[in-house]
Design a protein around this motif. Structure first.
Motif, mmCIF file in Angstrom:
data_model
loop_
_atom_site.group_PDB
_atom_site.id
_atom_site.type_symbol
_atom_site.label_atom_id
_atom_site.label_comp_id
_atom_site.label_asym_id
_atom_site.label_seq_id
_atom_site.Cartn_x
_atom_site.Cartn_y
_atom_site.Cartn_z
ATOM 1 N N ASP A 175 3.325 -9.419 13.595
ATOM 2 C CA ASP A 175 2.468 -8.278 13.928
ATOM 3 C C ASP A 175 2.465 -7.220 12.826
ATOM 4 O OD1 ASP A 175 1.760 -9.147 16.617
ATOM 5 O OD2 ASP A 175 3.837 -8.698 17.158
ATOM 6 N N TYR A 176 3.638 -6.969 12.221
ATOM 7 C CA TYR A 176 3.780 -5.907 11.213
ATOM 8 C C TYR A 176 4.533 -6.462 10.005
ATOM 9 C CZ TYR A 176 2.545 -2.488 14.827
ATOM 10 O OH TYR A 176 1.893 -1.763 15.802
ATOM 11 N N VAL A 177 4.090 -6.042 8.825
ATOM 12 C CA VAL A 177 4.809 -6.359 7.591
ATOM 13 C C VAL A 177 5.040 -5.040 6.844
ATOM 14 C CG1 VAL A 177 4.777 -7.577 5.389
ATOM 15 C CG2 VAL A 177 3.780 -8.654 7.419
ATOM 16 N N PHE A 178 6.296 -4.764 6.515
ATOM 17 C CA PHE A 178 6.674 -3.524 5.837
ATOM 18 C C PHE A 178 7.013 -3.839 4.384
ATOM 19 C CE2 PHE A 178 7.285 -2.923 10.311
ATOM 20 C CZ PHE A 178 6.870 -1.619 10.543
ATOM 21 N N VAL A 179 6.380 -3.089 3.470
ATOM 22 C CA VAL A 179 6.443 -3.412 2.050
ATOM 23 C C VAL A 179 6.789 -2.164 1.246
ATOM 24 C CG1 VAL A 179 5.219 -4.442 0.098
ATOM 25 C CG2 VAL A 179 4.612 -5.117 2.441
ATOM 26 N N ALA A 180 7.791 -2.276 0.369
ATOM 27 C CA ALA A 180 8.131 -1.177 -0.534
ATOM 28 C C ALA A 180 7.047 -1.014 -1.592
ATOM 29 C CB ALA A 180 9.478 -1.448 -1.208
ATOM 30 N N ALA A 191 -1.121 -6.927 1.053
ATOM 31 C CA ALA A 191 -2.133 -6.336 1.932
ATOM 32 C C ALA A 191 -3.503 -6.944 1.679
ATOM 33 C CB ALA A 191 -2.184 -4.819 1.730
ATOM 34 N N GLY A 192 -3.827 -7.208 0.418
ATOM 35 C CA GLY A 192 -5.119 -7.808 0.104
ATOM 36 C C GLY A 192 -5.251 -9.200 0.687
ATOM 37 N N PHE A 193 -4.197 -9.997 0.553
ATOM 38 C CA PHE A 193 -4.240 -11.368 1.077
ATOM 39 C C PHE A 193 -4.275 -11.370 2.607
ATOM 40 C CE2 PHE A 193 -2.446 -15.322 2.599
ATOM 41 C CZ PHE A 193 -3.119 -16.270 1.841
ATOM 42 N N LEU A 194 -3.361 -10.643 3.233
ATOM 43 C CA LEU A 194 -3.307 -10.652 4.694
ATOM 44 C C LEU A 194 -4.518 -9.961 5.305
ATOM 45 C CD1 LEU A 194 0.478 -9.889 5.383
ATOM 46 C CD2 LEU A 194 -0.692 -12.095 5.432
ATOM 47 N N GLY A 195 -5.033 -8.936 4.636
ATOM 48 C CA GLY A 195 -6.214 -8.252 5.159
ATOM 49 C C GLY A 195 -7.414 -9.174 5.258
ATOM 50 N N GLU A 196 -7.478 -10.162 4.384
ATOM 51 C CA GLU A 196 -8.589 -11.102 4.383
ATOM 52 C C GLU A 196 -8.301 -12.331 5.245
ATOM 53 O OE1 GLU A 196 -12.454 -12.379 3.209
ATOM 54 O OE2 GLU A 196 -11.416 -10.445 3.134
ATOM 55 N N VAL A 201 -2.721 -8.670 11.302
ATOM 56 C CA VAL A 201 -1.410 -8.192 10.863
ATOM 57 C C VAL A 201 -1.547 -6.801 10.239
ATOM 58 C CG1 VAL A 201 0.566 -8.620 9.354
ATOM 59 C CG2 VAL A 201 -0.623 -10.546 10.434
ATOM 60 N N LYS A 202 -0.718 -5.875 10.677
ATOM 61 C CA LYS A 202 -0.733 -4.524 10.126
ATOM 62 C C LYS A 202 0.302 -4.439 9.009
ATOM 63 C CE LYS A 202 -0.639 0.384 11.311
ATOM 64 N NZ LYS A 202 -1.945 0.599 10.674
ATOM 65 N N VAL A 203 -0.159 -4.098 7.824
ATOM 66 C CA VAL A 203 0.732 -3.929 6.676
ATOM 67 C C VAL A 203 1.044 -2.444 6.522
ATOM 68 C CG1 VAL A 203 1.029 -4.253 4.193
ATOM 69 C CG2 VAL A 203 -0.219 -5.969 5.535
ATOM 70 N N VAL A 204 2.324 -2.116 6.484
ATOM 71 C CA VAL A 204 2.762 -0.724 6.375
ATOM 72 C C VAL A 204 3.482 -0.544 5.044
ATOM 73 C CG1 VAL A 204 4.150 1.123 7.399
ATOM 74 C CG2 VAL A 204 3.019 -0.573 8.879
ATOM 75 N N ALA A 205 2.996 0.399 4.247
ATOM 76 C CA ALA A 205 3.609 0.701 2.959
ATOM 77 C C ALA A 205 4.764 1.677 3.157
ATOM 78 C CB ALA A 205 2.564 1.305 2.020
ATOM 79 N N VAL A 206 5.843 1.486 2.406
ATOM 80 C CA VAL A 206 7.015 2.352 2.506
ATOM 81 C C VAL A 206 7.334 2.913 1.121
ATOM 82 C CG1 VAL A 206 9.368 2.584 3.320
ATOM 83 C CG2 VAL A 206 7.889 0.839 4.333
ATOM 84 N N GLU A 262 -6.622 -0.801 3.376
ATOM 85 C CA GLU A 262 -5.775 0.360 3.100
ATOM 86 C C GLU A 262 -4.606 0.450 4.096
ATOM 87 O OE1 GLU A 262 -6.649 5.007 3.630
ATOM 88 O OE2 GLU A 262 -7.801 4.068 2.013
ATOM 89 N N PRO A 263 -3.358 0.385 3.603
ATOM 90 C CA PRO A 263 -2.215 0.374 4.521
ATOM 91 C C PRO A 263 -1.835 1.778 4.989
ATOM 92 C CG PRO A 263 -1.446 0.224 2.263
ATOM 93 C CD PRO A 263 -2.958 0.228 2.199
ATOM 94 N N GLU A 264 -1.152 1.836 6.116
ATOM 95 C CA GLU A 264 -0.534 3.081 6.550
ATOM 96 C C GLU A 264 0.730 3.286 5.716
ATOM 97 O OE1 GLU A 264 0.958 5.122 10.775
ATOM 98 O OE2 GLU A 264 -0.097 3.201 10.747
#
Length: 518
Positions: A175-180, A191-196, A201-206, A262-264
């Motif tokens: 459901d969520y992927v967190f990325v530094a 995010a580009g790959f999963l967004g397409e 899946v929600k990609v969250v930038a950290v 665009e990630p959160e």
């Protein structure tokens, strides 16, 4: 060059990437302790297990392997003080290419030795990454070498995007992927790959609070440059987001929805990162670098903020090139990052039995640290610096403050006071009684002659009354300095410090300083 790739084109680049000539398909390990603690199914994508101990190998090899034969014959060059350097060195050695890895002269020997061991020809130049990078680019132009960018390149981004491809094969229910986030190569690739391919899946930038360049870019709509960058989480200490990553994360999906990838963004403190380093160790006995644990720190914070339950969450463990000398600092700060310790400065009446009464007020709570300094006279209160173990987190901390207030103690909560945690606790020893002393916090670059440069530029107009240097394995040192202006002094102290060029701030009003040192 700005990116022109659409998301479908990026997906094709990811699928066609050549990373597996050198990189491995890393495991997706379940984190049972965090899963139980946060009531979500949490897993780690273990990029720390790559041959160079970070994901950087993917992008570096994908770029270098796709160079033309002529470009390969001319050799490659890059600038880096860390993981990118090792990725380029390993890739060039695999392909038997001439390579030059430019590293700042301040780079710790352990990192220089690691790059050399992977086949890199290290050239030390300049006392910062910016100087080293400018030198690498100029040599590329002068000698016809191919410059390998750390993140601002479509092929590099596509290489990092193979992590997203593997995730879709390993756990379709995520459901969520967190990325530094540093320069943006990793987040834009995933995010580009999963967004397409997996838009559910929600990609969250950290990002660290002290180097949140993606957050700045998304809020302003342009790639602004941060005036200052914190260097503790050095693997992502980047002042400006890359142009290619910025273009990709703002791309519209091709499903006709009109939405973008665009990630959160969630930001974390150094203490929260230290806590996450401990979390990763407790899950799999692996010691990762601060940037490697950043996604875990952001995941914990995001889950709490959004009260997630029963979700499938992945944190990318992006690197494990830890400097061993940072471990003491991380251990010191972990308890605070996990809300397991509170720090208070308290005035106690100078009379027999006062300490006993204070301990009774704490109602049996464990004292983790206690520093005491008698008042100047019998009429003056004593000042104590005390650490108190917490079992119920921040709420218990507030309860303690209320209990102390109810018993008429003058208490100051210093748990979030950076000066207290970095300096005051190590300096408690007495009051100088100097009415004209001014206190400043200065950030010293970790480079040769930094202190000499500071003293020479400060001149002889000021008397140094206090000096405490604190370094925690980063590229900067924290200095607490007290200054007096002599009778001959003609410049204001603040102006003099600003002229030196080091980051500084006046902190004479700091509670810890007022109670224990002034």
């Amino acid at each position: 060059m700005p990116s022109t790739a659409t998301l479908p084109q990026l997906v094709r680049k990811v699928i066609q990437a050549t990373v597996y000539d050198v990189a491995i398909r890393t495991d997706l390990d379940r984190a049972p302790k965090l899963s139980e603690r946060f009531a979500n199914d949490i897993r780690f994508k273990r990029e720390d297990t790559q041959p160079v101990f970070s994901f950087k190998l993917r992008g570096a090899y994908n770029k270098i392997s796709q160079l033309s034969e002529q470009e390969k014959q001319r050799g490659v060059i890059c600038a880096s003080a860390g993981n990118h350097a090792q990725g380029v060195a390993y890739s060039a050695n695999k392909l038997e290419l001439n390579n030059i890895i430019v590293m700042p002269t301040t780079t710790p020997d352990i990192k220089v030795d690691a790059v050399t061991a992977f086949g890199g020809n290290v050239v030390l130049h300049g006392d910062s990454f910016d100087v080293a990078n400018a030198y690498a680019k100029q040599r590329a132009l002068d000698e016809g070498l191919t410059y390998i960018a750390p993140y601002d390149d479509e092929d590099v981004v596509a290489g990092q995007g193979t992590i997203g491809l593997e995730l879709t094969q390993q756990w379709r229910e995520m459901d969520y992927v967190f990325v530094a986030v540093g320069g943006g190569g990793l987040i834009s690739g995933i995010a580009g790959f999963l967004g397409e391919v997996a838009p559910h899946v929600k990609v969250v930038a950290v990002e660290p609070e002290q180097s949140a360049c993606l957050k700045l870019a998304l809020e302003t709509g342009e790639r602004g440059r941060l005036p200052q960058v914190g260097l503790f989480v050095d693997g992502v200490a980047v002042a400006q987001l890359g142009e290619v990553p910025f273009y990709i994360v703002r791309q519209q999906k091709s499903d006709g929805s009109g939405t973008v990838v665009e990630p959160e963004v969630v930001t974390c403190t150094n203490d929260e990162v230290c806590s996450a380093v401990k979390d990763v160790f407790e899950e799999n006995r692996s010691i990762v670098e601060p940037a490697g644990a950043l996604a875990v720190a952001g995941m914990k914070k995001y889950i709490n903020q959004h009260q997630l339950q029963g979700k499938n969450c992945i944190a990318i463990i992006c690197g494990a090139n830890m400097n061993f000398d940072r471990l003491r600092y991380i251990a010191e700060r972990t308890e605070i990052g996990e809300n397991k310790e509170a720090i208070f400065a308290i005035s106690l009446p100078e009379r027999t039995g006062a300490f006993l009464e204070f301990c009774r007020t704490l109602q049996g709570r464990n004292i983790t640290e206690f520093n005491y300094r008698r008042g100047v006279s019998d009429r003056d209160p004593a000042s104590i610096f005390v650490g108190i173990a917490l079992k119920e987190g921040e709420q218990e901390r507030h309860t303690i403050a209320e209990q102390l207030q109810a018993h008429d103690y003058q208490a100051h909560d210093l748990t979030d006071d950076e000066i207290a945690k970095t300096h005051i606790r190590y300096l408690i020893g007495g009051h100088a009684g100097l009415a004209d002393e001014k206190l400043f916090r200065v950030v010293f670059p970790e480079r040769p002659n930094a202190l000499l440069n500071f003293l020479e530029k400060l001149g002889q107009d000021f008397n140094i009354t206090l000096f405490h240097y604190r370094n925690h394995g980063a590229a900067e040192g924290r200095v607490l300095v007290g200054l007096q202006a002599s009778n001959a002094g003609s410049r204001k102290i603040q102006d003099a410090l600003n002229d030196i060029g080091y980051q500084c701030e006046p902190i004479s009003d700091n509670v810890g300083y007022q109670m224990f040192l002034k």
